[in-house]
Motif scaffolding. Structure first.
Motif, mmCIF file in Angstrom:
data_model
loop_
_atom_site.group_PDB
_atom_site.id
_atom_site.type_symbol
_atom_site.label_atom_id
_atom_site.label_comp_id
_atom_site.label_asym_id
_atom_site.label_seq_id
_atom_site.Cartn_x
_atom_site.Cartn_y
_atom_site.Cartn_z
ATOM 1 N N ASP A 23 0.834 -1.213 0.000
ATOM 2 C CA ASP A 23 0.000 0.000 0.000
ATOM 3 C C ASP A 23 0.863 1.255 0.000
ATOM 4 O O ASP A 23 0.541 2.250 -0.668
ATOM 5 N N SER A 24 1.977 1.217 0.741
ATOM 6 C CA SER A 24 2.835 2.407 0.811
ATOM 7 C C SER A 24 3.506 2.685 -0.529
ATOM 8 O O SER A 24 3.864 3.831 -0.820
ATOM 9 N N ILE A 25 3.671 1.652 -1.348
ATOM 10 C CA ILE A 25 4.256 1.852 -2.683
ATOM 11 C C ILE A 25 3.187 2.338 -3.653
ATOM 12 O O ILE A 25 3.391 3.288 -4.414
ATOM 13 N N LEU A 26 2.015 1.710 -3.615
ATOM 14 C CA LEU A 26 0.929 2.113 -4.514
ATOM 15 C C LEU A 26 0.468 3.535 -4.253
ATOM 16 O O LEU A 26 -0.002 4.224 -5.178
ATOM 17 N N ASN A 27 0.585 4.009 -3.019
ATOM 18 C CA ASN A 27 0.109 5.344 -2.657
ATOM 19 C C ASN A 27 1.169 6.426 -2.806
ATOM 20 O O ASN A 27 0.987 7.541 -2.310
ATOM 21 N N GLN A 28 2.255 6.127 -3.495
ATOM 22 C CA GLN A 28 3.297 7.124 -3.710
ATOM 23 C C GLN A 28 2.774 8.305 -4.542
ATOM 24 O O GLN A 28 1.953 8.127 -5.449
ATOM 25 N N THR A 29 3.285 9.490 -4.230
ATOM 26 C CA THR A 29 2.937 10.660 -5.036
ATOM 27 C C THR A 29 3.512 10.551 -6.441
ATOM 28 O O THR A 29 3.001 11.178 -7.378
ATOM 29 N N TYR A 30 4.579 9.795 -6.586
ATOM 30 C CA TYR A 30 5.142 9.510 -7.912
ATOM 31 C C TYR A 30 4.461 8.246 -8.428
ATOM 32 O O TYR A 30 4.565 7.180 -7.812
ATOM 33 N N THR A 31 3.749 8.375 -9.535
ATOM 34 C CA THR A 31 2.856 7.291 -9.963
ATOM 35 C C THR A 31 3.396 6.456 -11.116
ATOM 36 O O THR A 31 2.784 5.443 -11.476
ATOM 37 N N HIS A 32 4.531 6.843 -11.683
ATOM 38 C CA HIS A 32 5.059 6.134 -12.858
ATOM 39 C C HIS A 32 5.909 4.957 -12.376
ATOM 40 O O HIS A 32 7.138 4.990 -12.384
ATOM 41 N N LEU A 33 5.198 3.928 -11.965
ATOM 42 C CA LEU A 33 5.825 2.815 -11.274
ATOM 43 C C LEU A 33 5.563 1.490 -11.966
ATOM 44 O O LEU A 33 4.519 1.297 -12.615
ATOM 45 N N THR A 82 11.865 -3.232 -16.215
ATOM 46 C CA THR A 82 11.921 -2.437 -17.451
ATOM 47 C C THR A 82 12.055 -0.944 -17.178
ATOM 48 O O THR A 82 12.158 -0.157 -18.121
ATOM 49 N N GLY A 83 12.067 -0.529 -15.908
ATOM 50 C CA GLY A 83 12.089 0.886 -15.573
ATOM 51 C C GLY A 83 13.451 1.530 -15.764
ATOM 52 O O GLY A 83 14.482 0.854 -15.871
ATOM 53 N N ASP A 84 13.439 2.855 -15.814
ATOM 54 C CA ASP A 84 14.689 3.623 -15.897
ATOM 55 C C ASP A 84 15.456 3.562 -14.582
ATOM 56 O O ASP A 84 16.689 3.634 -14.568
ATOM 57 N N TYR A 85 14.705 3.457 -13.497
ATOM 58 C CA TYR A 85 15.285 3.348 -12.158
ATOM 59 C C TYR A 85 14.773 2.079 -11.495
ATOM 60 O O TYR A 85 13.707 1.563 -11.846
ATOM 61 N N THR A 86 15.538 1.618 -10.498
ATOM 62 C CA THR A 86 15.122 0.459 -9.719
ATOM 63 C C THR A 86 15.289 0.747 -8.236
ATOM 64 O O THR A 86 16.264 1.383 -7.821
ATOM 65 N N MET A 87 14.323 0.278 -7.445
ATOM 66 C CA MET A 87 14.404 0.292 -5.986
ATOM 67 C C MET A 87 14.132 -1.113 -5.470
ATOM 68 O O MET A 87 13.347 -1.850 -6.058
ATOM 69 N N PHE A 88 14.777 -1.444 -4.350
ATOM 70 C CA PHE A 88 14.469 -2.677 -3.631
ATOM 71 C C PHE A 88 13.788 -2.300 -2.322
ATOM 72 O O PHE A 88 14.295 -1.453 -1.581
ATOM 73 N N VAL A 89 12.661 -2.926 -2.061
ATOM 74 C CA VAL A 89 11.938 -2.689 -0.811
ATOM 75 C C VAL A 89 11.700 -4.031 -0.143
ATOM 76 O O VAL A 89 11.112 -4.932 -0.761
ATOM 77 N N ASP A 90 12.171 -4.184 1.081
ATOM 78 C CA ASP A 90 11.890 -5.414 1.822
ATOM 79 C C ASP A 90 10.430 -5.416 2.254
ATOM 80 O O ASP A 90 9.869 -4.372 2.620
ATOM 81 N N SER A 91 9.816 -6.584 2.254
ATOM 82 C CA SER A 91 8.358 -6.665 2.346
ATOM 83 C C SER A 91 7.790 -6.428 3.738
ATOM 84 O O SER A 91 6.564 -6.384 3.901
ATOM 85 N N ASP A 92 8.636 -6.266 4.752
ATOM 86 C CA ASP A 92 8.117 -5.861 6.061
ATOM 87 C C ASP A 92 8.409 -4.389 6.352
ATOM 88 O O ASP A 92 8.084 -3.883 7.419
ATOM 89 N N ASP A 93 9.017 -3.681 5.404
ATOM 90 C CA ASP A 93 9.262 -2.244 5.534
ATOM 91 C C ASP A 93 8.175 -1.473 4.797
ATOM 92 O O ASP A 93 7.380 -2.036 4.052
ATOM 93 N N TRP A 94 8.149 -0.164 4.977
ATOM 94 C CA TRP A 94 7.204 0.659 4.232
ATOM 95 C C TRP A 94 7.781 2.049 4.005
ATOM 96 O O TRP A 94 8.778 2.434 4.618
ATOM 97 N N LEU A 95 7.155 2.791 3.070
ATOM 98 C CA LEU A 95 7.705 4.047 2.574
ATOM 99 C C LEU A 95 6.812 5.225 2.922
ATOM 100 O O LEU A 95 5.587 5.110 2.951
ATOM 101 N N GLU A 96 7.435 6.387 3.137
ATOM 102 C CA GLU A 96 6.695 7.646 3.130
ATOM 103 C C GLU A 96 6.161 7.878 1.723
ATOM 104 O O GLU A 96 6.800 7.501 0.728
#
Length: 342
Positions: A23-33, A82-96
């Motif tokens: 949810d924290s990834i889907l709700n990012q203000t940056y939507t080109h994901l 396929t993205g220009d950038y890549t991030m790794f997010v561990d599945s028990d963490d969450w993002l602002e």
């Protein structure tokens, strides 16, 4: 055209936390994901949860695979990025919610191959934030390659963690994570950073690094010694490409060996640990002169080395006495983490 950010999320036995993360990834203000959820053969409901997100949002892609560990899951995700950038997010963490937008903005502005943010250590009822070096109001710090490698080796302002950073995909696409090891990031990070010309640190804490209640002593096993194995491999790399950092690399190796000796001792009920303690003791004695030269400016670590050389238990006694002195306020409290109650 806005650059696309691929977010790779390895998933295994995290059904209690997975929705918070995604949810924290889907709700990012940056939507080109492009969100790649890699179900690494999780035996719980994680696979079904991941599939439910793919049905709701076309930015989500799910990979189901047999269990192969964190490295294997990340590698599987990277194969389809396929993205220009890549991030790794561990599945028990969450993002602002602004994290990805902030990192993309800084990467473009500074023409940086990698951007990292500050993060919270997140417990169930409080947060901790490392404020030893920066305030969240400080301007971003821009590092060139030599500065970056120095910071990576001393492991203070820049950690070996793969997460918490935005990478240009072309930088990391052909550098897989080592399979079958713990602390896989230690085997990986220096190869990535070796390619970086511009690295940016922003000081806003934008990620919550969840701290589970598992005791490190209770869960410790000789497999944790992969950390030392990774640092030894990195040390050879440093000697080859950054010889001016060799002394700092020895210092990092010494800290890790002393720490793991203490953890092995605390977990000594496992009879095999004696073998590994002896191995560490032999290694420190073999490279004593290198270690000794590396710690001349660090009195605390120098004391540890000298006492350990005489006998490891002398160092343990020194650490216990130091801890007691801090508790009794004979020694000052070390600068550390700022606590924020929830």
């Amino acid at each position: 055209m806005h650059p696309v950010v691929s977010v790779v999320v390895p998933i295994y036995k995290v059904e209690l936390y997975l929705r918070r993360c995604v949810d924290s990834i889907l709700n990012q203000t940056y939507t080109h994901l492009e969100i790649i959820l890699v179900n690494d053969g999780s035996p719980d409901q994680c696979g079904d949860i991941a599939d439910s997100y793919a049905l709701k949002d076309n930015r989500v892609r799910v990979i189901h695979k047999h269990n192969g560990g964190l490295s294997d899951a990340r590698n599987a995700g990277m194969q389809v990025v396929t993205g220009d950038y890549t991030m790794f997010v561990d599945s028990d963490d969450w993002l602002e919610k602004t994290m990805i937008e902030e990192l993309v903005d800084k990467s473009i502005h500074y023409k940086a191959e990698v951007v990292q943010s500050a993060f919270y250590y997140a417990y169930d009822d409080y947060l901790q934030l490392d404020t030893r070096y920066y305030s969240d109001k400080d301007d971003p710090v821009v590092l060139d390659n030599k500065q970056l490698m120095y910071e990576l080796v001393i492991n203070e302002k820049i950690k070996n963690f793969a997460w918490g950073k935005l990478y240009q995909t072309s930088l990391i696409k052909d550098i897989p994570f080592r399979k079958g090891v713990l602390f896989e990031d230690v085997f990986w990070a220096h190869h990535v950073m070796h390619r970086v010309n511009t690295y940016v640190i922003i000081h806003l804490p934008l990620l919550y690094y969840y701290q589970r209640n598992d005791s490190i002593v209770a869960s410790y096993s000789p497999k944790n010694l992969d950390m030392i194995r990774g640092l030894k491999e990195r040390h050879l790399f440093i000697e080859m490409y950054y010889s001016e950092l060799t002394s700092e690399s020895y210092k990092s190796l010494l800290k890790a060996n002393l720490t793991h000796y203490t953890l092995l001792l605390a977990n000594r009920k496992n009879g095999g640990n004696r073998f590994y303690r002896k191995k560490i003791q032999k290694y420190i004695k073999r490279y004593f002169n290198h270690f000794n030269r590396s710690v001349q400016a660090d009195r605390h670590l120098k004391n540890q080395l000298l006492l350990f050389y005489v006998h490891p238990y002398f160092n343990i006694a020194y650490l216990l006495a130091r801890r007691l002195s801090i508790k009794m306020r004979i020694l000052p409290l070390p600068n550390g983490l700022k606590r924020l109650d929830l």
